[in-house]
Design a protein around this motif. Sequence first.
Motif, PDB file in Angstrom:
ATOM      1  N   ASP A  20      82.571 -39.023  13.145  1.00  0.00           N
ATOM      2  CA  ASP A  20      83.595 -38.469  14.036  1.00  0.00           C
ATOM      3  C   ASP A  20      83.734 -39.312  15.296  1.00  0.00           C
ATOM      4  O   ASP A  20      84.855 -39.618  15.732  1.00  0.00           O
ATOM      5  N   TYR A  21      82.610 -39.700  15.895  1.00  0.00           N
ATOM      6  CA  TYR A  21      82.657 -40.496  17.118  1.00  0.00           C
ATOM      7  C   TYR A  21      83.316 -41.852  16.898  1.00  0.00           C
ATOM      8  O   TYR A  21      84.149 -42.284  17.695  1.00  0.00           O
ATOM      9  N   MET A  24      87.015 -41.513  16.492  1.00  0.00           N
ATOM     10  CA  MET A  24      87.663 -41.273  17.783  1.00  0.00           C
ATOM     11  C   MET A  24      87.723 -42.561  18.595  1.00  0.00           C
ATOM     12  O   MET A  24      88.713 -42.830  19.276  1.00  0.00           O
ATOM     13  N   ALA A  25      86.663 -43.357  18.518  1.00  0.00           N
ATOM     14  CA  ALA A  25      86.647 -44.632  19.242  1.00  0.00           C
ATOM     15  C   ALA A  25      87.798 -45.518  18.778  1.00  0.00           C
ATOM     16  O   ALA A  25      88.520 -46.100  19.593  1.00  0.00           O
ATOM     17  N   THR A  38      82.684 -45.408  24.910  1.00  0.00           N
ATOM     18  CA  THR A  38      81.707 -44.322  25.000  1.00  0.00           C
ATOM     19  C   THR A  38      81.531 -43.658  23.637  1.00  0.00           C
ATOM     20  O   THR A  38      80.399 -43.396  23.206  1.00  0.00           O
ATOM     21  N   PHE A  39      82.636 -43.408  22.952  1.00  0.00           N
ATOM     22  CA  PHE A  39      82.548 -42.821  21.616  1.00  0.00           C
ATOM     23  C   PHE A  39      81.765 -43.733  20.667  1.00  0.00           C
ATOM     24  O   PHE A  39      80.942 -43.256  19.885  1.00  0.00           O
TER      25      PHE A  39
END
Length: 103
Positions: A20-21, A24-25, A38-39
Motif C-alpha cells: 500500500d505504501y 501511494m508513493a 515518505t511513503f
Amino acid sequence: MKIIMKLVDLIDDELCGAKDYIKMARRERTEHPSLADTFASLAEAEMGHVRTLHEEVAKLIDQVRERDGEPPAEMLAVYNYEHKKQIDKAAKIKNMITQYKNE
C-alpha cells in the motif's frame, strides 16, 4: 504451533502495508514528492518488519526441531505454502520499491 501461524499472519499484514505504501508513493510522486518519499520509506520499514518476523519464525521452527524433532508434516506443508506466497509477494514489492527509487 499457533505462534508460528500468528507470525505468518503478521508477516502478511506487513507485506500488505508495504505494498500500500509503495503504491501511494508511486501515485503521489509528481504532485507530492516529499510525501511520496515518505511513503517509500515506510514501505521499506515494513519490509524490515517482514525480515525481522521471518527470522523469528525460522528460530521457532529450529527450536521445535531441536526439542521435538521434525515438526508435523501438516504444519510444515501449510507453512511452506504460505512462505512461498510471501516470498513471491515480497519480491514483487521489493521490485516496486526499486523501480520507485530508479525513476
